[in-house]
Motif scaffolding. Structure first.
Motif, PDB file in Angstrom:
ATOM      1  N   SER A   1      -4.078   6.228   8.518  1.00 45.83           N
ATOM      2  CA  SER A   1      -4.947   7.320   8.074  1.00 45.83           C
ATOM      3  C   SER A   1      -5.316   8.241   9.235  1.00 45.83           C
ATOM      4  O   SER A   1      -5.446   9.456   9.051  1.00 45.83           O
TER       5      SER A   1
ATOM      6  N   GLY B   1      -6.624  -2.572   1.661  1.00 44.61           N
ATOM      7  CA  GLY B   1      -8.081  -2.662   1.524  1.00 44.61           C
ATOM      8  C   GLY B   1      -8.529  -4.016   1.015  1.00 44.61           C
ATOM      9  O   GLY B   1      -9.450  -4.634   1.561  1.00 44.61           O
TER      10      GLY B   1
ATOM     11  N   THR C   1       0.828  -1.211   0.000  1.00 38.27           N
ATOM     12  CA  THR C   1       0.000   0.000   0.000  1.00 38.27           C
ATOM     13  C   THR C   1       0.856   1.252   0.000  1.00 38.27           C
ATOM     14  O   THR C   1       0.585   2.208  -0.744  1.00 38.27           O
TER      15      THR C   1
ATOM     16  N   LEU D   1      -5.526  10.407   0.840  1.00 39.00           N
ATOM     17  CA  LEU D   1      -6.696   9.775   1.452  1.00 39.00           C
ATOM     18  C   LEU D   1      -7.446   8.913   0.439  1.00 39.00           C
ATOM     19  O   LEU D   1      -7.919   7.818   0.766  1.00 39.00           O
TER      20      LEU D   1
ATOM     21  N   TYR E   1      -5.148   5.747  -0.380  1.00 43.63           N
ATOM     22  CA  TYR E   1      -5.048   4.798   0.733  1.00 43.63           C
ATOM     23  C   TYR E   1      -6.351   4.020   0.915  1.00 43.63           C
ATOM     24  O   TYR E   1      -6.333   2.847   1.283  1.00 43.63           O
ATOM     25  N   ASN E   2      -7.472   4.681   0.647  1.00 44.88           N
ATOM     26  CA  ASN E   2      -8.771   4.035   0.813  1.00 44.88           C
ATOM     27  C   ASN E   2      -9.299   3.426  -0.488  1.00 44.88           C
ATOM     28  O   ASN E   2     -10.437   2.949  -0.521  1.00 44.88           O
ATOM     29  N   ASN E   3      -8.487   3.474  -1.541  1.00 45.07           N
ATOM     30  CA  ASN E   3      -8.925   2.916  -2.819  1.00 45.07           C
ATOM     31  C   ASN E   3      -9.100   1.396  -2.697  1.00 45.07           C
ATOM     32  O   ASN E   3      -8.193   0.692  -2.251  1.00 45.07           O
ATOM     33  N   PHE E   4     -10.242   0.917  -3.106  1.00 38.67           N
ATOM     34  CA  PHE E   4     -10.539  -0.512  -2.976  1.00 38.67           C
ATOM     35  C   PHE E   4     -10.871  -1.154  -4.316  1.00 38.67           C
ATOM     36  O   PHE E   4     -10.375  -2.233  -4.637  1.00 38.67           O
TER      37      PHE E   4
ATOM     38  N   TYR F   1      -4.428  12.141   9.349  1.00 35.77           N
ATOM     39  CA  TYR F   1      -5.452  13.165   9.551  1.00 35.77           C
ATOM     40  C   TYR F   1      -5.087  14.076  10.723  1.00 35.77           C
ATOM     41  O   TYR F   1      -5.290  15.294  10.661  1.00 35.77           O
TER      42      TYR F   1
ATOM     43  N   MET G   1      -6.512   1.253  10.265  1.00 36.90           N
ATOM     44  CA  MET G   1      -6.966   2.622  10.490  1.00 36.90           C
ATOM     45  C   MET G   1      -5.871   3.539  10.997  1.00 36.90           C
ATOM     46  O   MET G   1      -5.953   4.760  10.821  1.00 36.90           O
TER      47      MET G   1
END
Length: 278
Positions: free
Chosen positions: A256, A226, A73, A204, A207-210, A260, A253
């Motif tokens: 991220s 993910g 990742t 963001l 990193y959250n791409n699925f 943040y 988590m």
């Protein structure tokens, strides 16, 4: 003089508080469940852990191969972030600061693409990636995400650049600077707040791409975090080891959340930057 609060102000505050609690509560609940045993979890899902079982995190790290998926990742996100942000900056500069024939037409096509569902591009993108032998490859995924320009980021940074005085570039050209020198030494430093904001949102999103990694990656050793956790979730129908699963979710988590916390002010400022620039 202190401003008086109306009834609607308190109503909105209450609604926002309930909204915040609806987001925070599941995170806290998962954290507590990750420190319990499966027997305790199935006995009462709302009870607090009688003893903190930190070994669940070791099991998740090893059993779900979280370490390798995090490395994948960070490689995918890191390279895509640098390359994608650079290309977005170049495109925004060309479309907002340079005058050339067809610029208005290109912007019109870009605006038109906002009305096209992104899901429509999945099939032709996959055929193209398959033809170029870029499937099941993190590098291929990086190329796809880096060169696939996001219209929102382009408009956000373009609006910021268009607000810069034109005299700055003219002064640079008068002093003998080339086009690239003007871009790199004048426009980029002045556009740093906008570039940083775009980079934060890109991080963001990557990193959250699925969906992308799920479609293009078939080798488990190349899974991003993910997809890796999705596959771990699929195993629950056979193992029911939920506390280890929750421990893996908490590990996922952490990056991220740290990101943040470090860039909270930048993220909040970037949410309204496009409305105040340009």
């Amino acid at each position: 003089m202190e401003e008086r609060r109306t009834l609607m102000d308190w109503v909105w505050r209450l609604l926002l508080l309930l909204w915040a609690l609806s987001i925070i509560f599941p995170v806290v609940w998962i954290l507590f469940q990750s420190l319990r045993t499966n027997a305790e979890f199935f006995q009462d899902i709302w009870a607090l852990p009688s003893k903190l079982h930190w070994s669940n995190y070791t099991k998740a790290w090893i059993g779900y191969n979280v370490g390798q998926s995090l490395v994948n990742t960070f490689y995918y996100v890191g390279v895509s972030l640098v390359l994608g942000t650079l290309l977005t900056t170049l495109n925004a500069y060309a479309l907002t600061r340079m005058q050339f024939r067809g610029r208005t037409f290109i912007w019109s096509l870009i605006m038109l693409s906002l009305f096209l569902p992104g899901i429509n591009a999945l099939v032709p993108q996959y055929i193209l990636m398959k033809t170029l032998n870029l499937t099941n490859s993190l590098t291929g995924l990086i190329i796809l995400d880096s060169f696939g320009e996001n219209v929102f980021f382009l408009m956000l940074l373009g609006g910021f650049m268009s607000s810069l005085p034109k005299d700055l570039e003219e002064s640079g050209f008068i002093d003998g600077a080339s086009l690239f020198q003007v871009f790199w030494r004048i426009i980029v430093p002045l556009s740093t707040p906008g570039i940083v904001t775009v980079a934060i949102f890109k991080f963001l999103g990557l990193y959250n791409n699925f969906l992308g990694p799920l479609i293009y990656l078939s080798d488990p050793s190349k899974y991003t975090i993910g997809v890796n956790m999705y596959q771990a979730n699929m195993k629950m129908q056979y193992t029911s080891d939920w506390v280890t699963m929750f421990a893996g979710v908490v590990i996922v988590m952490v990056p991220s959340i740290i990101f943040y916390m470090l860039f909270q002010k930048r993220i909040m400022a970037g949410a309204t930057m496009g409305a105040t620039k340009g």
